[in-house]
Motif scaffolding. Structure first.
Motif, PDB file in Angstrom:
ATOM      1  N   TRP A  86       0.815  -1.224   0.000  1.00  0.00           N
ATOM      2  CA  TRP A  86       0.000   0.000   0.000  1.00  0.00           C
ATOM      3  C   TRP A  86       0.844   1.267   0.000  1.00  0.00           C
ATOM      4  O   TRP A  86       0.429   2.287  -0.527  1.00  0.00           O
ATOM      5  N   VAL A  87       2.025   1.206   0.608  1.00  0.00           N
ATOM      6  CA  VAL A  87       2.857   2.410   0.708  1.00  0.00           C
ATOM      7  C   VAL A  87       4.269   2.171   0.176  1.00  0.00           C
ATOM      8  O   VAL A  87       4.702   1.037   0.036  1.00  0.00           O
ATOM      9  N   PRO A 110       1.274   6.731  -0.021  1.00  0.00           N
ATOM     10  CA  PRO A 110       0.472   5.656  -0.630  1.00  0.00           C
ATOM     11  C   PRO A 110       0.895   5.475  -2.086  1.00  0.00           C
ATOM     12  O   PRO A 110       1.054   6.461  -2.817  1.00  0.00           O
ATOM     13  N   VAL A 191      -5.422   7.007   4.518  1.00  0.00           N
ATOM     14  CA  VAL A 191      -4.626   7.981   3.767  1.00  0.00           C
ATOM     15  C   VAL A 191      -4.509   9.277   4.561  1.00  0.00           C
ATOM     16  O   VAL A 191      -3.417   9.847   4.704  1.00  0.00           O
ATOM     17  N   ASN A 225     -10.807  10.437   3.664  1.00  0.00           N
ATOM     18  CA  ASN A 225      -9.773   9.772   2.862  1.00  0.00           C
ATOM     19  C   ASN A 225      -9.520  10.530   1.560  1.00  0.00           C
ATOM     20  O   ASN A 225      -8.379  10.638   1.098  1.00  0.00           O
ATOM     21  N   ASN A 229      -6.059  12.114   0.135  1.00  0.00           N
ATOM     22  CA  ASN A 229      -5.520  11.987  -1.227  1.00  0.00           C
ATOM     23  C   ASN A 229      -5.208  13.353  -1.832  1.00  0.00           C
ATOM     24  O   ASN A 229      -4.161  13.552  -2.459  1.00  0.00           O
ATOM     25  N   TYR A 232      -2.167  14.984  -0.004  1.00  0.00           N
ATOM     26  CA  TYR A 232      -0.931  14.287  -0.404  1.00  0.00           C
ATOM     27  C   TYR A 232      -0.505  14.742  -1.798  1.00  0.00           C
ATOM     28  O   TYR A 232       0.659  15.086  -2.038  1.00  0.00           O
TER      29      TYR A 232
END
Length: 295
Positions: A86-87, A110, A191, A225, A229, A232
């Protein structure tokens, strides 16, 4: 007991202990992943600490330790079922850590966000003539680089033995808080939670405080979440408007009610998703269109 105050037998036993710990660490996936990352930088090891060195083509043991701890934190995230890939850990290209004590400009990201950021960087540079540069990796292993620079294998073993080698050691680490990273995959908005942890680690204290308030404000886990996203992406890909910085400036401006703050966050999500967080097909279309315009 300090090794300088030991008798020869005690010193010998301590040296053996350091060697055993060092061997166990160097056989682990975390050390090997750290070694791969450092070899790709093209840098060489220097005894001088990062704080004192001005040479950008060398890395210190501080950087080894911090990359090792990031790998450890990422491993704890991946240990949760469904999060094994996932990361990943990537070098920050446009922003830098604000925390002076942090020796390396890397971030846990992520994988899905990293792919989208890379796709837009390719679109942005597709019309520019790219000059390929090959990175010359240091020869041999990271351990070999250490003991050659220190001119002593026992000295290298002693340094490496300071790294956490057991679950108990890892749980004692507070910078970053390894235990907290282990809970990321168990939260309703992983996230967003991971971005909050990384902001704190990188020294973005003002943003971190706002994120904690947002976490209490927004009850919808999907929206939280999506906000993660969006933050990020804009953190890693600052466009001409720098939407990331603008979001926090505007969010704190004036006296907004809780409802107004949530509406503002929702508009930010919609803006970022409509501009950047498209499907792969839409990104490919934009890339072809951009290429056609640049010809």
């Amino acid at each position: 007991m300090d090794i300088k105050t030991m008798n020869p037998r005690q010193e010998f036993l301590k040296t053996i202990q350091y060697e055993k710990i060092s061997i166990a660490i160097r056989a682990g996936k975390i050390w090997l992943a750290t070694q791969r990352m450092l070899k790709r930088t093209g840098k060489t090891f220097s005894i001088e600490s990062s704080e004192n060195s001005s040479d950008k083509m060398t890395f210190s043991f501080d950087e080894i330790r911090h990359l090792y701890l990031l790998q450890l934190a990422a491993t704890h995230i991946k240990s949760v079922r469904g999060y094994s890939s996932w990361v990943e850990i990537s070098l920050l290209q446009e922003r830098v850590p604000r925390l002076v004590s942090w020796a390396t400009s890397h971030m846990i990201i992520p994988s899905s966000v990293r792919r989208k950021v890379d796709a837009y960087r390719q679109i942005k540079t597709s019309s520019e003539k790219q000059q390929s540069t090959s990175v010359k990796e240091f020869s041999g292993s990271l351990y070999s680089a250490l003991h050659q620079a220190l001119e002593s294998k026992p000295a290298a073993d002693k340094l490496i033995s300071q790294l956490p080698s057991t679950h108990e050691d890892a749980r004692k680490i507070t910078e970053p808080d390894i235990k907290a990273y282990g809970y990321v995959g168990k939260t309703i908005a992983p996230v967003f939670v991971l971005f909050t942890l990384e902001c704190k680690r990188l020294g973005y204290s003002t943003e971190h405080e706002v994120l904690l308030r947002l976490q209490r404000l927004i009850k919808d886990s999907d929206k939280l979440n999506m906000l993660g996203n969006s933050l990020y992406f804009t953190f890693l890909y600052p466009d001409d408007e720098d939407l990331f910085s603008h979001f926090f400036i505007e969010y704190q401006k004036g006296t907004k009610s809780s409802g107004e703050r949530e509406v503002y966050a929702t508009k930010f999500i919609q803006d970022v998703y409509s501009r950047y967080l498209h499907t792969a097909n839409k990104r490919n279309y934009i890339k072809r269109k951009h290429k056609k315009w640049s010809e």
